[in-house]
Design a protein around this motif. Structure first.
Motif, PDB file in Angstrom:
ATOM      1  N   LEU A 118       0.067   3.473  -4.094  1.00 48.24           N
ATOM      2  CA  LEU A 118       0.823   2.578  -4.968  1.00 48.24           C
ATOM      3  C   LEU A 118       0.682   2.970  -6.429  1.00 48.24           C
ATOM      4  CD1 LEU A 118       0.127  -0.876  -3.287  1.00 48.24           C
ATOM      5  CD2 LEU A 118       2.232   0.463  -3.209  1.00 48.24           C
ATOM      6  N   ASP A 119      -0.522   3.370  -6.832  1.00 46.51           N
ATOM      7  CA  ASP A 119      -0.725   3.823  -8.215  1.00 46.51           C
ATOM      8  C   ASP A 119       0.119   5.051  -8.507  1.00 46.51           C
ATOM      9  OD1 ASP A 119      -2.470   1.777  -8.738  1.00 46.51           O
ATOM     10  OD2 ASP A 119      -4.291   2.973  -8.472  1.00 46.51           O
ATOM     11  N   GLU A 120       0.171   5.973  -7.534  1.00 45.49           N
ATOM     12  CA  GLU A 120       0.951   7.193  -7.730  1.00 45.49           C
ATOM     13  C   GLU A 120       2.445   6.874  -7.784  1.00 45.49           C
ATOM     14  OE1 GLU A 120       1.896  11.206  -8.253  1.00 45.49           O
ATOM     15  OE2 GLU A 120       0.055  10.050  -8.544  1.00 45.49           O
ATOM     16  N   ALA A 121       2.905   5.954  -6.923  1.00 45.52           N
ATOM     17  CA  ALA A 121       4.314   5.562  -6.946  1.00 45.52           C
ATOM     18  C   ALA A 121       4.674   4.942  -8.286  1.00 45.52           C
ATOM     19  CB  ALA A 121       4.594   4.578  -5.807  1.00 45.52           C
ATOM     20  N   ARG A 122       3.792   4.116  -8.838  1.00 47.94           N
ATOM     21  CA  ARG A 122       4.040   3.510 -10.142  1.00 47.94           C
ATOM     22  C   ARG A 122       4.113   4.568 -11.235  1.00 47.94           C
ATOM     23  NH1 ARG A 122       0.016  -1.033 -11.213  1.00 47.94           N
ATOM     24  NH2 ARG A 122      -1.406   0.733 -11.328  1.00 47.94           N
ATOM     25  N   ASP A 146      -3.665   6.510  10.652  1.00 43.92           N
ATOM     26  CA  ASP A 146      -2.848   7.659  10.259  1.00 43.92           C
ATOM     27  C   ASP A 146      -1.369   7.300  10.252  1.00 43.92           C
ATOM     28  OD1 ASP A 146      -5.085   9.213   9.964  1.00 43.92           O
ATOM     29  OD2 ASP A 146      -4.909  10.210  11.912  1.00 43.92           O
ATOM     30  N   ASP A 147      -0.939   6.448  11.204  1.00 47.30           N
ATOM     31  CA  ASP A 147       0.463   6.015  11.226  1.00 47.30           C
ATOM     32  C   ASP A 147       0.807   5.231   9.957  1.00 47.30           C
ATOM     33  OD1 ASP A 147       0.786   7.181  13.671  1.00 47.30           O
ATOM     34  OD2 ASP A 147       0.627   5.321  14.825  1.00 47.30           O
ATOM     35  N   VAL A 148      -0.120   4.362   9.535  1.00 47.42           N
ATOM     36  CA  VAL A 148       0.106   3.593   8.308  1.00 47.42           C
ATOM     37  C   VAL A 148       0.183   4.529   7.107  1.00 47.42           C
ATOM     38  CG1 VAL A 148      -0.886   1.880   6.738  1.00 47.42           C
ATOM     39  CG2 VAL A 148      -0.944   1.508   9.201  1.00 47.42           C
ATOM     40  N   ARG A 149      -0.728   5.474   7.045  1.00 51.82           N
ATOM     41  CA  ARG A 149      -0.706   6.419   5.926  1.00 51.82           C
ATOM     42  C   ARG A 149       0.568   7.252   5.926  1.00 51.82           C
ATOM     43  NH1 ARG A 149      -6.973   8.589   6.220  1.00 51.82           N
ATOM     44  NH2 ARG A 149      -7.923   6.796   5.208  1.00 51.82           N
ATOM     45  N   GLY A 150       1.041   7.627   7.129  1.00 50.48           N
ATOM     46  CA  GLY A 150       2.279   8.386   7.210  1.00 50.48           C
ATOM     47  C   GLY A 150       3.455   7.581   6.672  1.00 50.48           C
ATOM     48  N   SER A 151       3.476   6.287   6.979  1.00 50.16           N
ATOM     49  CA  SER A 151       4.543   5.430   6.457  1.00 50.16           C
ATOM     50  C   SER A 151       4.477   5.345   4.944  1.00 50.16           C
ATOM     51  CB  SER A 151       4.429   4.030   7.067  1.00 50.16           C
ATOM     52  OG  SER A 151       4.635   4.069   8.457  1.00 50.16           O
ATOM     53  N   MET A 152       3.257   5.237   4.416  1.00 50.91           N
ATOM     54  CA  MET A 152       3.093   5.176   2.969  1.00 50.91           C
ATOM     55  C   MET A 152       3.571   6.470   2.317  1.00 50.91           C
ATOM     56  SD  MET A 152       1.832   2.211   2.173  1.00 50.91           S
ATOM     57  CE  MET A 152       1.065   2.448   0.575  1.00 50.91           C
ATOM     58  N   ARG A 153       3.240   7.615   2.922  1.00 49.97           N
ATOM     59  CA  ARG A 153       3.681   8.900   2.359  1.00 49.97           C
ATOM     60  C   ARG A 153       5.202   9.006   2.386  1.00 49.97           C
ATOM     61  NH1 ARG A 153      -1.023  10.872   5.025  1.00 49.97           N
ATOM     62  NH2 ARG A 153       0.183  11.369   6.881  1.00 49.97           N
ATOM     63  N   GLY A 154       5.810   8.515   3.489  1.00 47.45           N
ATOM     64  CA  GLY A 154       7.259   8.557   3.575  1.00 47.45           C
ATOM     65  C   GLY A 154       7.926   7.713   2.508  1.00 47.45           C
ATOM     66  N   LEU A 155       7.387   6.524   2.250  1.00 45.66           N
ATOM     67  CA  LEU A 155       7.940   5.659   1.213  1.00 45.66           C
ATOM     68  C   LEU A 155       7.759   6.275  -0.167  1.00 45.66           C
ATOM     69  CD1 LEU A 155       6.739   2.258   2.649  1.00 45.66           C
ATOM     70  CD2 LEU A 155       9.101   3.027   2.440  1.00 45.66           C
ATOM     71  N   ARG A 156       6.607   6.895  -0.381  1.00 47.05           N
ATOM     72  CA  ARG A 156       6.378   7.551  -1.663  1.00 47.05           C
ATOM     73  C   ARG A 156       7.379   8.684  -1.868  1.00 47.05           C
ATOM     74  NH1 ARG A 156       1.083  11.258  -3.005  1.00 47.05           N
ATOM     75  NH2 ARG A 156       1.883  12.215  -4.888  1.00 47.05           N
ATOM     76  N   ALA A 157       7.644   9.465  -0.801  1.00 55.69           N
ATOM     77  CA  ALA A 157       8.611  10.560  -0.910  1.00 55.69           C
ATOM     78  C   ALA A 157      10.001  10.016  -1.238  1.00 55.69           C
ATOM     79  CB  ALA A 157       8.638  11.357   0.393  1.00 55.69           C
ATOM     80  N   ASP A 158      10.366   8.874  -0.641  1.00 60.63           N
ATOM     81  CA  ASP A 158      11.665   8.259  -0.945  1.00 60.63           C
ATOM     82  C   ASP A 158      11.760   7.877  -2.421  1.00 60.63           C
ATOM     83  OD1 ASP A 158      12.519   8.503   1.631  1.00 60.63           O
ATOM     84  OD2 ASP A 158      12.067   6.434   2.209  1.00 60.63           O
ATOM     85  N   LEU A 159      10.690   7.299  -2.940  1.00 62.12           N
ATOM     86  CA  LEU A 159      10.693   6.912  -4.350  1.00 62.12           C
ATOM     87  C   LEU A 159      10.821   8.129  -5.259  1.00 62.12           C
ATOM     88  CD1 LEU A 159       7.997   4.096  -4.469  1.00 62.12           C
ATOM     89  CD2 LEU A 159      10.410   3.863  -5.012  1.00 62.12           C
ATOM     90  N   GLU A 160      10.090   9.184  -4.926  1.00 61.24           N
ATOM     91  CA  GLU A 160      10.158  10.393  -5.746  1.00 61.24           C
ATOM     92  C   GLU A 160      11.556  10.998  -5.698  1.00 61.24           C
ATOM     93  OE1 GLU A 160       7.031  12.750  -4.125  1.00 61.24           O
ATOM     94  OE2 GLU A 160       5.527  11.961  -5.531  1.00 61.24           O
ATOM     95  N   LEU A 165      12.817  -1.498  -4.218  1.00 61.34           N
ATOM     96  CA  LEU A 165      11.460  -2.045  -4.304  1.00 61.34           C
ATOM     97  C   LEU A 165      11.231  -3.117  -3.240  1.00 61.34           C
ATOM     98  CD1 LEU A 165      10.995  -2.296  -8.167  1.00 61.34           C
ATOM     99  CD2 LEU A 165       9.764  -0.792  -6.602  1.00 61.34           C
ATOM    100  N   THR A 166      12.247  -3.933  -2.982  1.00 61.13           N
ATOM    101  CA  THR A 166      12.123  -4.969  -1.956  1.00 61.13           C
ATOM    102  C   THR A 166      11.933  -4.334  -0.582  1.00 61.13           C
ATOM    103  OG1 THR A 166      13.470  -6.530  -3.224  1.00 61.13           O
ATOM    104  CG2 THR A 166      13.270  -6.918  -0.854  1.00 61.13           C
ATOM    105  N   ARG A 167      12.721  -3.294  -0.306  1.00 56.04           N
ATOM    106  CA  ARG A 167      12.580  -2.608   0.976  1.00 56.04           C
ATOM    107  C   ARG A 167      11.201  -1.968   1.095  1.00 56.04           C
ATOM    108  NH1 ARG A 167      15.693   2.862   2.357  1.00 56.04           N
ATOM    109  NH2 ARG A 167      13.904   3.613   1.171  1.00 56.04           N
ATOM    110  N   PHE A 168      10.754  -1.346   0.012  1.00 60.85           N
ATOM    111  CA  PHE A 168       9.422  -0.734  -0.019  1.00 60.85           C
ATOM    112  C   PHE A 168       8.349  -1.773   0.310  1.00 60.85           C
ATOM    113  CE2 PHE A 168       5.524   0.242  -2.276  1.00 60.85           C
ATOM    114  CZ  PHE A 168       5.309   1.587  -2.002  1.00 60.85           C
ATOM    115  N   ARG A 169       8.432  -2.907  -0.391  1.00 63.87           N
ATOM    116  CA  ARG A 169       7.435  -3.963  -0.186  1.00 63.87           C
ATOM    117  C   ARG A 169       7.451  -4.472   1.255  1.00 63.87           C
ATOM    118  NH1 ARG A 169       9.115  -9.433  -2.551  1.00 63.87           N
ATOM    119  NH2 ARG A 169      10.354  -9.240  -0.654  1.00 63.87           N
TER     120      ARG A 169
END
Length: 201
Positions: free
Chosen positions: A189-193, A108-122, A157-161
């Protein structure tokens, strides 16, 4: 996270780990970590004082070999283990439940980080759309502005990666990247793209 062992349980589990045969303290630490799927690793400061108390109680013996000490059950230690077999069975069931709970929490912590990064991109995409002024720049000025924005986007993108890779490595170290977690990474990742492509149209 909640404590792994209740009072006296680690003492009992150390006796159980010694039942198959003598072990070094480091081996006991490693076996405990493996039993918990890497989500818990006791420190030497946790294990060795308990082994010393078990030795004082006559439940284990210690043999010093060069720089290593080997611990083994005594007859008294085997007798106590036999008397508390039912308690050990309950403890094993509790450990299995703890391992599942800790694995879910790490995932869940990993998924939360992914959601946070996606929100930053949006948010960055929305900002780019809001500040874009069609036809405002032309020629060389437009190319300079575009190049500057490209450099900024590349940094994002580098920070995201790097952040996602760090999260994934932590999850891998804890043994919690399963098929479901991998699919969550792929979907995010597909949604972020997709969001980025919409922003660049």
């Amino acid at each position: 996270m909640a404590p792994v062992f209740a009072h006296g349980q680690l003492r009992l589990y150390l006796l159980a780990l010694l039942e198959p045969g003598p072990k070094h303290g480091y081996e006991l630490i490693t076996e405990l970590s493996a039993r918990f799927g890497g989500t818990y690793r006791p420190s030497a400061g946790t294990i060795y004082p308990r082994l010393s108390r078990l030795e004082d109680e006559g439940l284990v013996t210690r043999t010093d070999e060069e720089r290593k000490s080997t611990y083994a059950l005594t007859d008294a230690g085997r007798a106590e283990l036999a008397q508390r077999r039912d308690e050990l069975t309950d403890l094993e069931e509790g450990i299995s439940e703890t391992v599942r709970d800790r694995a879910f929490q790490v995932r869940d912590d990993v998924r939360g980080s992914m959601r946070g990064l996606r929100a930053d991109l949006e948010a960055q995409a929305r900002k780019a759309r809001a500040t874009a002024v069609p036809g405002h720049s032309s020629g060389e000025s437009a190319r300079r502005d575009s190049h500057a924005r490209l450099a900024e986007a590349d940094g994002l993108l580098t920070r995201f990666r790097d952040e996602v890779r760090a999260d994934l490595r932590r999850a891998s170290a804890h043994g919690t990247i399963d098929t479901q977690a991998l699919e969550a990474v792929r979907r995010t990742l597909d949604e972020a793209r997709r969001v980025l492509r919409d922003a660049l149209r």
